[in-house]
Design an enzyme around this catalytic site. Structure first.
Site, PDB file in Angstrom:
ATOM      1  N   GLU A 227      10.990  98.604  46.674  1.00  0.00           N
ATOM      2  CA  GLU A 227      11.485  97.415  45.961  1.00  0.00           C
ATOM      3  C   GLU A 227      11.313  96.153  46.795  1.00  0.00           C
ATOM      4  O   GLU A 227      10.967  95.090  46.256  1.00  0.00           O
ATOM      5  CB  GLU A 227      12.948  97.608  45.573  1.00  0.00           C
ATOM      6  CG  GLU A 227      13.168  98.528  44.381  1.00  0.00           C
ATOM      7  CD  GLU A 227      12.911  99.988  44.702  1.00  0.00           C
ATOM      8  OE1 GLU A 227      12.580 100.762  43.782  1.00  0.00           O
ATOM      9  OE2 GLU A 227      13.051 100.361  45.896  1.00  0.00           O
TER      10      GLU A 227
ATOM     11  N   HIS B 268      22.039 105.259  39.243  1.00  0.00           N
ATOM     12  CA  HIS B 268      21.299 105.020  38.011  1.00  0.00           C
ATOM     13  C   HIS B 268      22.157 104.343  36.932  1.00  0.00           C
ATOM     14  O   HIS B 268      21.706 104.214  35.792  1.00  0.00           O
ATOM     15  CB  HIS B 268      20.761 106.343  37.447  1.00  0.00           C
ATOM     16  CG  HIS B 268      19.689 106.960  38.266  1.00  0.00           C
ATOM     17  ND1 HIS B 268      19.918 107.486  39.513  1.00  0.00           N
ATOM     18  CD2 HIS B 268      18.362 107.146  38.016  1.00  0.00           C
ATOM     19  CE1 HIS B 268      18.785 107.988  40.005  1.00  0.00           C
ATOM     20  NE2 HIS B 268      17.829 107.785  39.110  1.00  0.00           N
TER      21      HIS B 268
END
Length: 336
Positions: free
Chosen positions: A60, A129
């Protein structure tokens, strides 16, 4: 009008942006051949090629850093963060570079980066998540933070975000990806409501109920349930968390005198705290009761089997309405 799921509406919006401007580049983990974990970019690599829809390494920080370099060179990168909890490795790049470059360069450098973030719970996912990290970014000067809640807004707002010269954190409620709604694909982007303006999705007179993302539908359901009890809720979809459309919120609160704010993220330091404080400052003389927040609990996101106890639901929102009306607290059995 076309009936689309929220996910498909995003896909069509991304396709329009790619077709309209050769500088638009999509990047993310598995967004090419796979079409993304949620298939939001399905078919786009086949149509626009591997140089426009890029499968990235699993990094990321590398993704966002690359987007910064592309923005410097005149591109309009769109980064997909696969899941909300994966954004933290890129946090430094976002708050230290993306948010500050325009200011640091005295306006010489534009940073038209859009960072797409599927966020929130309700899908029974594993740890990392189901996060709601929006407050971190709403706190950071230099970033726009927007949230879609329905297919029509998703279709328009993703195109507006990509066209913006400001960096935009674009939060997508993942448990709403498969919800269908009508989308006007032929509508002009120039005529659409700006992404920074809130929407009154249900008019009312007694209580202003403010929320965003997946909870907009829950709030609309609460308005229907409250009406059966003689209470008129005005439900407002924020759409933008930074900046906040305070004129719309103020106009509502000056009529109703009562405010409930709902979001999935924890209460401490959340978006609801800022809105409650700001509206109290702006509308104190109109308030009939202190603002009430209905939020997720201040805990790490729980295991999937327990998330229904963590996420605000219809009963908890109606309990907040009861409290702001000075009625008995239906959950604890005590007077508010």
């Amino acid at each position: 009008m076309t009936t689309l799921t929220l996910g498909k509406a995003l896909n069509r919006g991304l396709r329009n942006a790619l077709a309209a401007d050769d500088r638009v580049v999509l990047m993310g983990e598995d967004i090419g051949t796979l079409g993304g974990v949620f298939r939001i970019t399905d078919g786009l690599q086949a149509e626009f090629g591997r140089e426009r829809v890029v499968d990235s390494p699993l990094s990321e920080a590398g993704l966002i850093g690359t987007a910064v370099g592309l923005a410097y060179r005149g591109f309009r990168p769109v980064v997909e963060i696969q899941f909300d909890g994966f954004i933290y490795p890129g946090f430094d790049q976002i708050v230290a570079q993306v948010a500050k470059l325009h200011y640091r360069s005295r306006g010489a450098v534009k940073v038209p980066i859009t960072i797409r973030v599927p966020f929130g719970g309700g899908i029974g996912a594993a740890e990392h998540h189901s996060e709601s990290p929006e407050a971190y970014f709403a706190h950071t000067a230099g970033l726009r933070v927007v949230v879609c809640s329905n297919p029509a807004d998703a279709h328009v707002m993703i195109q507006q975000a990509i066209a913006s010269d400001d960096p935009v954190l674009f939060f997508e409620p993942k448990r709403r990806y498969h919800v269908k709604g009508e989308v006007d694909e032929a509508a002009s982007l120039a005529d659409a409501k700006p992404m920074g303006i809130a929407t009154v999705v249900a008019p009312g007179d007694d209580v202003t109920l403010v929320t965003y993302g997946a909870l907009v539908q829950t709030a609309k359901d609460a308005a229907v349930a409250a009406a059966e009890d003689g209470v008129s809720l005005e439900v407002i979809d924020l759409r933008s968390l930074a900046p906040v459309d305070y004129p719309t919120l103020e106009a509502s609160l000056r009529r109703t005198g009562r405010l409930v704010i709902a979001h999935e993220a924890g209460q401490q330091g959340g978006v609801g705290a800022e809105i409650a404080a700001s509206l109290t400052e702006r509308c104190f003389d109109y308030l009939e009761h202190a603002p009430v927040r209905v939020t997720g609990h201040d805990i790490p996101y729980p295991p999937a089997k327990l998330e229904q106890h963590h996420l605000p639901d219809l009963d908890r929102i109606l309990d907040g309405v009861d409290r702001v009306l000075g009625r008995a607290n239906s959950l604890s059995g005590v007077e508010a």
